[in-house]
Structure formats: structure tokens, C-alpha cells
Motif scaffolding. Structure first.
Motif, PDB file in Angstrom:
ATOM      1  N   UNK A 258      27.379  34.901  42.579  1.00  0.00           N
ATOM      2  CA  UNK A 258      26.563  34.158  41.757  1.00  0.00           C
ATOM      3  C   UNK A 258      26.816  33.815  40.997  1.00  0.00           C
ATOM      4  N   UNK A 259      27.023  35.168  39.666  1.00  0.00           N
ATOM      5  CA  UNK A 259      26.377  35.700  38.057  1.00  0.00           C
ATOM      6  C   UNK A 259      27.717  34.427  37.329  1.00  0.00           C
ATOM      7  N   UNK A 260      27.437  33.157  36.987  1.00  0.00           N
ATOM      8  CA  UNK A 260      28.644  32.734  37.110  1.00  0.00           C
ATOM      9  C   UNK A 260      29.631  32.608  35.385  1.00  0.00           C
ATOM     10  N   UNK A 261      27.839  33.451  34.478  1.00  0.00           N
ATOM     11  CA  UNK A 261      28.397  33.921  33.371  1.00  0.00           C
ATOM     12  C   UNK A 261      28.540  34.517  33.700  1.00  0.00           C
ATOM     13  N   UNK A 262      28.507  35.625  33.958  1.00  0.00           N
ATOM     14  CA  UNK A 262      29.227  37.402  33.864  1.00  0.00           C
ATOM     15  C   UNK A 262      30.226  36.398  34.670  1.00  0.00           C
TER      16      UNK A 262
ATOM     17  N   UNK B 134      44.157  32.726  34.645  1.00  0.00           N
ATOM     18  CA  UNK B 134      43.307  32.121  33.747  1.00  0.00           C
ATOM     19  C   UNK B 134      41.901  31.397  34.283  1.00  0.00           C
ATOM     20  N   UNK B 135      42.358  31.207  35.195  1.00  0.00           N
ATOM     21  CA  UNK B 135      41.031  29.938  35.270  1.00  0.00           C
ATOM     22  C   UNK B 135      40.314  30.097  36.363  1.00  0.00           C
ATOM     23  N   UNK B 136      40.323  32.065  36.898  1.00  0.00           N
ATOM     24  CA  UNK B 136      39.865  32.084  38.496  1.00  0.00           C
ATOM     25  C   UNK B 136      38.636  32.471  38.228  1.00  0.00           C
ATOM     26  N   UNK B 137      37.786  31.904  38.017  1.00  0.00           N
ATOM     27  CA  UNK B 137      36.248  31.777  37.867  1.00  0.00           C
ATOM     28  C   UNK B 137      36.280  30.484  38.003  1.00  0.00           C
ATOM     29  N   UNK B 138      37.024  29.244  37.673  1.00  0.00           N
ATOM     30  CA  UNK B 138      36.591  27.647  37.948  1.00  0.00           C
ATOM     31  C   UNK B 138      37.409  27.651  39.615  1.00  0.00           C
ATOM     32  N   UNK B 139      38.068  28.707  39.793  1.00  0.00           N
ATOM     33  CA  UNK B 139      38.741  28.610  41.306  1.00  0.00           C
ATOM     34  C   UNK B 139      38.313  29.028  41.963  1.00  0.00           C
ATOM     35  N   UNK B 140      37.405  29.638  41.889  1.00  0.00           N
ATOM     36  CA  UNK B 140      36.110  30.227  42.945  1.00  0.00           C
ATOM     37  C   UNK B 140      34.996  29.194  43.018  1.00  0.00           C
ATOM     38  N   UNK B 141      34.292  29.317  41.697  1.00  0.00           N
ATOM     39  CA  UNK B 141      33.342  27.635  41.777  1.00  0.00           C
ATOM     40  C   UNK B 141      34.176  26.532  42.232  1.00  0.00           C
ATOM     41  N   UNK B 142      35.087  26.114  42.326  1.00  0.00           N
ATOM     42  CA  UNK B 142      34.954  25.480  43.544  1.00  0.00           C
ATOM     43  C   UNK B 142      35.516  25.669  45.097  1.00  0.00           C
ATOM     44  N   UNK B 143      35.249  27.048  45.669  1.00  0.00           N
ATOM     45  CA  UNK B 143      35.623  27.511  46.757  1.00  0.00           C
ATOM     46  C   UNK B 143      36.745  28.063  47.285  1.00  0.00           C
ATOM     47  N   UNK B 144      37.397  28.284  46.538  1.00  0.00           N
ATOM     48  CA  UNK B 144      39.009  29.178  46.084  1.00  0.00           C
ATOM     49  C   UNK B 144      38.074  30.489  47.145  1.00  0.00           C
ATOM     50  N   UNK B 145      39.104  31.368  48.148  1.00  0.00           N
ATOM     51  CA  UNK B 145      38.471  32.757  48.749  1.00  0.00           C
ATOM     52  C   UNK B 145      39.245  33.681  47.413  1.00  0.00           C
ATOM     53  N   UNK B 146      39.660  33.546  46.956  1.00  0.00           N
ATOM     54  CA  UNK B 146      40.036  34.972  46.053  1.00  0.00           C
ATOM     55  C   UNK B 146      41.391  34.223  45.267  1.00  0.00           C
ATOM     56  N   UNK B 147      42.261  35.095  44.675  1.00  0.00           N
ATOM     57  CA  UNK B 147      42.927  35.049  43.536  1.00  0.00           C
ATOM     58  C   UNK B 147      44.066  35.865  44.227  1.00  0.00           C
ATOM     59  N   UNK B 148      45.448  35.859  43.699  1.00  0.00           N
ATOM     60  CA  UNK B 148      46.327  36.674  43.593  1.00  0.00           C
ATOM     61  C   UNK B 148      46.987  36.932  42.181  1.00  0.00           C
ATOM     62  N   UNK B 149      46.455  37.759  41.675  1.00  0.00           N
ATOM     63  CA  UNK B 149      47.174  37.516  40.297  1.00  0.00           C
ATOM     64  C   UNK B 149      48.493  38.592  39.761  1.00  0.00           C
ATOM     65  N   UNK B 150      49.313  38.906  39.041  1.00  0.00           N
ATOM     66  CA  UNK B 150      50.418  38.960  38.787  1.00  0.00           C
ATOM     67  C   UNK B 150      50.037  40.346  37.633  1.00  0.00           C
ATOM     68  N   UNK B 151      48.160  39.555  36.681  1.00  0.00           N
ATOM     69  CA  UNK B 151      47.820  40.252  35.846  1.00  0.00           C
ATOM     70  C   UNK B 151      47.484  41.836  36.655  1.00  0.00           C
TER      71      UNK B 151
END
Length: 305
Positions: free
Chosen positions: A229-233, A194-211
């Protein structure tokens, strides 16, 4: 500075028939669902796959089934889940032979170690296995939080190719992103749905989400919006996914925390017609009819059924 792995890499669930046996066809269906949803890779034999509950034969069946259904479409990142170094190396060799493109390794568990032993653990596995290794930081299961300085040191030395962070510690996660931002071929993934957008904004390369088992396309849209770079979307998609994540709270306290989350993912996939049964690995309890109805309502309001 990612050059190897990025994007959406869900930890694939393990469907079972009502009698408890592995449901091979449903596992193939899940794999197709994920690939069709635009995932960048598949994390096999992770916590969401109920790996502690799988026999050796079941683990092999899961990896071979997913590898066959995947047919090389995306990389397979496979967990080598064992308590201590030699057992991890043995398991890693098995999954590499079965088709793993990279492996995921935790710190030792059950065994009581420290930072020095954990560093030796990862370095020994690196010496023995000729595949990229991801450190899996999941202290809720290992009871040991991987220190940032250790992860950075292992990354700089090429021992690990990155980190799958399921610590839930957003402060240390951000500190890791900052400390590792100049390391080439070092990819950091959040497991925090539930905080993937923040993680990507911080520089993470991706997400491993159970959901991501339930809504891979949603996570792909989120990742693509962030890449553009469309952080609103990205935030709008994350808000919707946060609502979908409400499925994990439907059992209340009737079942264990593990059975609630994984059971919700399985139940959602059953409601969506992707798997046959929401049966959990014994001794976990499966979700019931009223919980299934509540999950259906959440899926309906988010356009998933």
C-alpha cells in the motif's frame, strides 16, 4: 481475488549467438538473472521471446532449457502460439509435456474470425488442455481486440484463468478489472511496462513486462510496494523504470518497432554481461555500436551497470 498467479512474470527473451543459433548458456543466465531478481513466474515463448521467428526445434530447446534452469523455482507460463484452434491445441500439448504449468493463447490470427468463433476457439482449447489458460490480448499482432464481455464470460465459466493484456488500451483494461473483480481464480496482468503502478492500484494481479528481462528486481520492488500500500514508493520505482524504458527509443527509425524494443532488451543484457550477443532473429536487424552506447548511458544512470 487471485489465488493462482500474481506478481512479476517477465516474457523471457531468446538469446542467439552471432551466427544465429540459440545461445543455451545465455538463456540459462537470463533465467537465473530473473529468478535472482525475485520474479514470480516466467512467461516463455511470448512476443519478447521472438516466438514467431523460432522453428519448432528452437521452441522446444527454449522451453526445455528454461525448465531445466528454473528447476521448479517459479511457475512456467508458456505460449501456445499458432494460427487456429487445432494447431494451438497441438502446440499446447507439446509445451505441457515439456513442463508448462499454464499456457497463454491468443485469438486466431491470419484466419479471419469473429467473436463467436473466438469464443469457440478458447472453449475448445480448454476442453482439450488440462492446464490453466491465459487469454493474451495483443491486437497489434492478431488484429483482433478481445472484447471485455467475452473475457469476463470465459472467466466466469472457468474457461480461462486470466488475461495477459498487451492491448495498450488502458480504458478497456480498467473496465476489465472492474467487470472481473468478483471472479475467483481469475488473474489479470498488464503488459504495459510504464503504467504498472496504476494497473496494480486498479486491481491487477501483476505485470508481464518485457523490460523485466533487464530489471526484474525493479519490478519486484514496485510490486512489493504496491502490495504494502505504499503507492508513493511504487510511483517512484515506476518513474525510474520509465526512464530505463527509454532504451527502446535509441534506434530511432533505423529498425522495425519489434527489433527496436526486443533489440534494446537484448543489448542491455549484453552490456550487463548476462548474454553474449544482441543478435536478433532474421530478418530483424540488431542494434549497432552507437545505439549500444546510448543504452549503456541509460543503464548507468539507473544503476544497472
Amino acid at each position: 481475488m487471485s489465488t493462482q498467479f500474481q506478481g512479476v512474470i517477465p516474457p523471457v527473451i531468446t538469446p542467439r549467438h552471432a551466427d544465429g543459433s540459440i545461445d543455451v548458456q545465455s538463456l540459462k543466465n537470463v533465467t537465473k538473472h530473473l529468478i535472482d531478481g525475485g520474479v514470480s513466474g516466467l512467461f516463455v515463448l511470448g512476443s519478447s521471446g521472438e516466438v514467431p521467428y523460432l522453428s519448432n526445434e528452437e521452441r522446444e530447446l527454449v522451453v526445455t532449457t528454461i525448465a531445466e534452469a528454473n528447476a521448479g523455482a517459479v511457475p512456467l507460463i508458456v505460449g501456445a502460439n499458432e494460427q487456429t484452434t487445432n494447431r494451438v491445441i497441438e502446440e499446447a500439448r507439446k509445451v505441457v509435456d515439456l513442463g508448462a504449468d499454464a499456457i497463454v493463447v491468443t485469438s486466431m490470427y491470419y484466419a479471419i474470425g469473429n467473436v463467436a468463433e473466438t469464443e469457440t476457439h478458447f472453449r475448445s482449447i480448454h476442453e482439450a488442455i488440462d492446464k490453466p489458460i491465459f487469454a493474451y490480448d495483443v491486437p497489434v499482432r492478431t488484429h483482433f481486440k478481445l472484447p471485455t464481455d467475452l473475457l469476463v464470460r470465459l472467466g466466469r465459466d472457468g474457461v480461462i484463468a486470466g488475461v495477459k493484456d498487451s492491448s495498450g488500451d488502458d480504458v478497456s483494461f480498467r473496465q476489465l478489472l472492474l467487470a472481473a473483480k468478483d471472479i475467483p481464480n481469475f488473474d489479470i496482468f498488464t503488459g504495459h511496462e510504464v503504467v504498472v503502478d496504476g494497473a496494480l492500484l486498479g486491481g491487477a494481479q501483476g505485470v508481464v513486462p518485457g523490460l523485466g528481462n533487464v530489471d526484474p528486481a525493479g519490478y519486484r520492488r514496485l510490486f512489493d510496494a504496491a502490495q504494502a500500500g505504499d503507492w508513493a514508493a511504487a510511483a517512484r520505482e515506476q518513474d525510474r523504470l520509465a526512464d530505463v524504458f527509454e532504451i527502446v527509443y535509441t534506434p530511432g527509425g533505423r529498425v522495425s518497432g519489434g527489433a527496436a524494443g526486443l533489440g534494446a532488451f537484448k543489448t542491455a543484457l549484453q552490456v550487463m554481461g548476462i548474454i553474449e550477443s544482441n543478435t536478433m532473429s532474421s530478418p530483424m536487424l540488431s542494434l549497432n555500436e552507437s545505439e549500444t552506447a546510448a543504452i549503456r548511458e541509460i543503464l548507468e544512470r539507473n544503476g544497472l551497470v
